[in-house]
Design a protein around this motif. Sequence first.
Motif, short mmCIF file in Angstrom:
data_model
loop_
_atom_site.label_atom_id
_atom_site.label_comp_id
_atom_site.label_asym_id
_atom_site.label_seq_id
_atom_site.Cartn_x
_atom_site.Cartn_y
_atom_site.Cartn_z
N PHE A 21 0.84 -1.20 0.00
CA PHE A 21 0.00 0.00 0.00
C PHE A 21 0.87 1.24 0.00
CE2 PHE A 21 -2.27 -3.33 2.40
CZ PHE A 21 -3.40 -3.46 1.61
N GLN A 25 -2.78 5.22 1.81
CA GLN A 25 -3.66 4.07 2.07
C GLN A 25 -3.40 3.50 3.46
OE1 GLN A 25 -2.38 1.91 -1.46
NE2 GLN A 25 -4.50 1.83 -2.16
N GLU A 28 -5.08 5.64 5.95
CA GLU A 28 -6.54 5.41 5.98
C GLU A 28 -6.88 4.13 6.74
OE1 GLU A 28 -8.30 5.65 2.07
OE2 GLU A 28 -7.37 7.60 1.71
N HIS A 161 -9.26 1.27 -6.08
CA HIS A 161 -8.65 2.37 -5.34
C HIS A 161 -9.29 2.61 -3.97
CE1 HIS A 161 -7.41 3.23 -9.47
NE2 HIS A 161 -6.35 3.79 -8.92
#
Length: 166
Positions: A21, A25, A28, A161
């Motif tokens: 990642f 990402q 998140e 995505h």
Amino acid sequence: MAPRRARKREGAASSNVFSMFDQSQIQEFKEAFTIMDQNRDGFIDKEDLRDTFAALGRINVKNEELEAMVKEAPGPINFTVFLTMFGEKLKGTDPEETMLHAFRVFDSEGKGFVKADFIKEKLMTQADRFSEEEIKQMFAAFPPDVCGNLDYRNLCYVITHGEEKD
């Protein structure tokens, strides 16, 4: 001179998941993990899941359902295990261009959408057939527009995505 043996670093196997990642990402996922770790002990357990579902408005989650979720992990769910589980789920995902090509077969005019009823029929009757429940889940996540069209470009983007295009 004999070649030096590489020593296995402690935790090296699990660190590879971070290379799957990009930094945004991972951030998140970290935010999602923090939200789910309701008791802030660094692990997600059954009670954390129950509290997370409650925060989302789903109050009466069955114990068996929570146990099944926790059992998907190889052990206690810390952030690295959490990230690894997502990596494994996403590993089988086709590249965006492959998915777009598959949808374009049904979009002879190149409009970027297909009739939802048509896709439903194809998904339920061809190859790895979808169940009625899987179709409902898909259309709940990606509802057709008022004309009954499915925006497959956005669907493919979100699958690969994780968020909608602006």
